[in-house]
Write a protein that holds these residues in place. Sequence first.
Motif, mmCIF file in Angstrom:
data_model
loop_
_atom_site.group_PDB
_atom_site.id
_atom_site.type_symbol
_atom_site.label_atom_id
_atom_site.label_comp_id
_atom_site.label_asym_id
_atom_site.label_seq_id
_atom_site.Cartn_x
_atom_site.Cartn_y
_atom_site.Cartn_z
ATOM 1 N N ASP A 11 0.817 -1.206 0.000
ATOM 2 C CA ASP A 11 0.000 0.000 0.000
ATOM 3 C C ASP A 11 0.856 1.263 0.000
ATOM 4 O OD1 ASP A 11 -2.687 1.305 0.322
ATOM 5 O OD2 ASP A 11 -1.747 1.992 2.178
ATOM 6 N N ASN A 15 0.825 4.021 -2.946
ATOM 7 C CA ASN A 15 0.370 5.359 -2.553
ATOM 8 C C ASN A 15 1.436 6.428 -2.732
ATOM 9 O OD1 ASN A 15 -2.377 5.192 -1.927
ATOM 10 N ND2 ASN A 15 -1.896 4.090 -0.051
ATOM 11 N N LYS A 19 0.453 9.816 -4.491
ATOM 12 C CA LYS A 19 0.600 11.098 -3.792
ATOM 13 C C LYS A 19 1.489 12.063 -4.572
ATOM 14 C CE LYS A 19 0.256 9.162 0.831
ATOM 15 N NZ LYS A 19 1.059 8.813 2.018
#
Length: 105
Positions: A11, A15, A19
């Motif tokens: 994850d 991410n 981001k």
Amino acid sequence: FIPIKIAIILDNMLNNSKKAFANNILINFIQKKNQLKIIFSDDWQWIKSDFNKIFEFWFTTTHWSGIGLNTVKKYMEEDFKWSIEVYSWKETYLKWAAFILTFNK
């Protein structure tokens, strides 16, 4: 082996690209005998700083918390005795970064 830590690792890697507003995110899997490599690469940023610095607690290039890669490295290397490597390169119009996570059975 703690499955939730594997989920946190994967994850965090995905991410980080999201981001950073990466336009292209590539995830490759390579399996050889007793080893699995997962390669996360994206075209968001060419990493200019010392590669070890990006794993330091609070270090960030995206104005987020700066704890994700530190946690990933800790889980990979300390908790599981696996490895994480980082590479960065520039192509004609793109700047790439790649993280190679190596899982040994």
